[in-house]
Design a protein around this motif. Structure first.
Motif, PDB file in Angstrom:
ATOM      1  N   PRO A   8       0.842  -1.198   0.000  1.00 41.00           N
ATOM      2  CA  PRO A   8       0.000   0.000   0.000  1.00 41.00           C
ATOM      3  C   PRO A   8       0.879   1.251   0.000  1.00 41.00           C
ATOM      4  N   VAL A   9       0.422   2.284  -0.694  1.00 42.29           N
ATOM      5  CA  VAL A   9       1.181   3.522  -0.813  1.00 42.29           C
ATOM      6  C   VAL A   9       0.517   4.592   0.046  1.00 42.29           C
ATOM      7  N   PHE A  13      -0.897  13.483   1.545  1.00 41.63           N
ATOM      8  CA  PHE A  13      -1.472  14.156   2.708  1.00 41.63           C
ATOM      9  C   PHE A  13      -1.068  13.429   3.990  1.00 41.63           C
ATOM     10  N   GLY A  14      -1.059  12.105   3.957  1.00 43.46           N
ATOM     11  CA  GLY A  14      -0.641  11.320   5.121  1.00 43.46           C
ATOM     12  C   GLY A  14       0.813  11.569   5.469  1.00 43.46           C
TER      13      GLY A  14
END
Length: 126
Positions: A8-9, A13-14
């Motif tokens: 998962p990438v 924003f995270g």
């Protein structure tokens, strides 16, 4: 048939939130000791102004010359020379800093463990 694993990438924003959060933690841990420090004692009132000599301050002629190059006379240099640095460890600040570091380490460890288990489950199936 085996499919290639695609991790998962994390979205931009995270990553921004993570970076700001880490920056905030570092800033707070550095600022906390200053905010928790007891206020300084008021300067002692001088009733009669006495002339201070370089010799009384323990300065030799070479030291005196350097102070003068910096633009200080004996009276101006006295507080700098006579005030010693405070290297005492403040227990509250030390404990707060240690708790922040240990807490963050625990958080990273738990999140990493969860993600590691998720990758193993995705890769090898349960």
């Amino acid at each position: 048939m085996t499919t290639d694993y695609v991790p998962p990438v994390q979205k931009g924003f995270g990553q921004l939130v993570d970076s700001v959060f880490l920056l905030l933690l570092v800033y707070c841990s550095l600022l906390a000791p200053l905010l928790l420090k007891a206020p300084d004692k008021p300067p002692e009132a001088q009733t009669a102004k006495t002339q201070v000599s370089w010799r009384e301050l323990g300065q030799n002629p070479a030291m005196e010359a350097q102070w003068r190059k910096l633009g200080y006379d004996a009276e101006q240099a006295k507080p700098i020379i006579t005030t010693r640095f405070d290297y005492q460890i403040e227990p509250v600040s030390l404990i707060v800093t240690a708790l922040v570091i240990v807490g963050y380490f625990g958080f990273v460890l738990r999140v990493s463990d969860r993600q590691y288990r998720q990758v193993i489950a995705e890769k090898f199936g349960e």
